[in-house]
Design a protein around this motif. Structure first.
Motif, mmCIF file in Angstrom:
data_model
loop_
_atom_site.group_PDB
_atom_site.id
_atom_site.type_symbol
_atom_site.label_atom_id
_atom_site.label_comp_id
_atom_site.label_asym_id
_atom_site.label_seq_id
_atom_site.Cartn_x
_atom_site.Cartn_y
_atom_site.Cartn_z
ATOM 1 N N GLN A 1 1.306 3.154 -1.765
ATOM 2 C CA GLN A 1 1.965 2.729 -3.008
ATOM 3 C C GLN A 1 0.942 2.629 -4.134
ATOM 4 O O GLN A 1 1.203 3.052 -5.262
ATOM 5 C CB GLN A 1 2.654 1.379 -2.817
ATOM 6 C CG GLN A 1 3.853 1.401 -1.907
ATOM 7 C CD GLN A 1 4.320 -0.004 -1.588
ATOM 8 O OE1 GLN A 1 3.549 -0.844 -1.118
ATOM 9 N NE2 GLN A 1 5.594 -0.266 -1.869
ATOM 10 N N ALA B 1 0.961 4.871 -7.472
ATOM 11 C CA ALA B 1 1.101 4.209 -8.777
ATOM 12 C C ALA B 1 -0.093 4.500 -9.679
ATOM 13 O O ALA B 1 0.077 4.824 -10.859
ATOM 14 C CB ALA B 1 1.280 2.702 -8.586
ATOM 15 N N GLU C 1 4.629 -3.506 -10.410
ATOM 16 C CA GLU C 1 5.820 -2.935 -11.043
ATOM 17 C C GLU C 1 5.834 -1.415 -10.889
ATOM 18 O O GLU C 1 6.857 -0.828 -10.527
ATOM 19 C CB GLU C 1 5.871 -3.324 -12.518
ATOM 20 C CG GLU C 1 7.084 -2.788 -13.243
ATOM 21 C CD GLU C 1 7.120 -3.175 -14.712
ATOM 22 O OE1 GLU C 1 7.636 -2.364 -15.505
ATOM 23 O OE2 GLU C 1 6.640 -4.268 -15.064
ATOM 24 N N LYS C 2 4.690 -0.767 -11.165
ATOM 25 C CA LYS C 2 4.613 0.693 -11.038
ATOM 26 C C LYS C 2 4.848 1.138 -9.601
ATOM 27 O O LYS C 2 5.372 2.217 -9.359
ATOM 28 C CB LYS C 2 3.246 1.202 -11.514
ATOM 29 C CG LYS C 2 3.081 1.187 -13.019
ATOM 30 C CD LYS C 2 1.759 1.799 -13.421
ATOM 31 C CE LYS C 2 1.534 1.756 -14.905
ATOM 32 N NZ LYS C 2 2.586 2.316 -15.718
ATOM 33 N N ALA C 3 4.438 0.287 -8.634
ATOM 34 C CA ALA C 3 4.590 0.628 -7.220
ATOM 35 C C ALA C 3 5.976 0.277 -6.689
ATOM 36 O O ALA C 3 6.284 0.568 -5.528
ATOM 37 C CB ALA C 3 3.514 -0.092 -6.404
ATOM 38 N N GLY C 4 6.806 -0.353 -7.520
ATOM 39 C CA GLY C 4 8.143 -0.734 -7.099
ATOM 40 C C GLY C 4 8.168 -1.932 -6.163
ATOM 41 O O GLY C 4 9.077 -2.082 -5.355
ATOM 42 N N VAL C 5 7.169 -2.801 -6.323
ATOM 43 C CA VAL C 5 7.042 -3.980 -5.471
ATOM 44 C C VAL C 5 7.534 -5.192 -6.247
ATOM 45 O O VAL C 5 7.214 -5.359 -7.427
ATOM 46 C CB VAL C 5 5.561 -4.171 -5.054
ATOM 47 C CG1 VAL C 5 5.354 -5.478 -4.324
ATOM 48 C CG2 VAL C 5 5.104 -2.999 -4.207
ATOM 49 N N SER C 6 8.292 -6.049 -5.581
ATOM 50 C CA SER C 6 8.792 -7.246 -6.249
ATOM 51 C C SER C 6 7.643 -8.201 -6.544
ATOM 52 O O SER C 6 6.588 -8.153 -5.904
ATOM 53 C CB SER C 6 9.846 -7.944 -5.386
ATOM 54 O OG SER C 6 9.281 -8.340 -4.155
#
Length: 177
Positions: A80, A84, A66-71
């Motif tokens: 990433q 993060a 989530e912090k890395a913007g990964v689904s």
């Protein structure tokens, strides 16, 4: 120590968790790490303590993704991950770190606490370190360095402090193996 030390440790952490060596952290890498620790400690992977560790590592993966913007279910690349975790350490601070790693530390205490007193003693700490890959020859002296109150035991809170101080680059003890 410095931010550079913390960053070096994050790189080492990424490499250690990237169990399949594909350059991306996936949920299976976190599962693999939990199971590797359990197996190194001689624990039954179906035990409640191991399942608690698996769940904690799953939660850690989800938090980092989530912090890395990964689904959900996606892979976290090295950059990433470093961004993060760097944000978590150097911008969000200790409370964010504790939320992310607290469940893992709690599960590790449960897994290593052979006498079920809720704390880790010197022998249990050495077992944990060797379980995560620290050579047994190095693990012996480390307990004295982290047992700051000299009680001969580490509570869950104290072990979380040790892990946090290590990752913040403020503790010169090898915890990654």
């Amino acid at each position: 120590m410095s931010t550079a030390v913390a960053n070096d440790r994050l790189v080492k952490r990424f490499d250690k968790w990237d169990t399949d060596g594909n350059g991306v952290l996936e949920a299976d890498d976190f599962l693999g790490e939990a199971l590797r620790i359990a197996e190194n400690l001689g624990k039954d992977t179906a035990s409640p303590e191991v399942q608690e560790l698996v769940s904690a590592f799953r939660g850690l993966y989800e938090n980092l993704a989530e912090k890395a913007g990964v689904s959900a279910g996606g892979g976290i690349g090295r950059e990433q991950f470093l961004a993060a975790t760097g944000d978590m350490l150097f911008q969000e601070g200790e409370a964010s770190f504790n939320r992310a790693l607290g469940p893992v530390v709690k599960a590790l205490v449960s897994l290593c606490d052979d006498n079920h007193d809720g704390e880790i003693d010197d022998r249990e700490f050495r077992a944990w370190l060797t379980g995560v890959g620290v050579p047994a020859s190095e693990a012996g002296d480390m307990f004295r360095k982290v047992d700051v109150d000299g009680s001969g035991r580490l509570s869950e809170e104290e072990l979380l402090r040790v892990v946090r101080e290590f990752h913040f680059g403020r503790l010169d003890v090898e915890l990654l193996g």
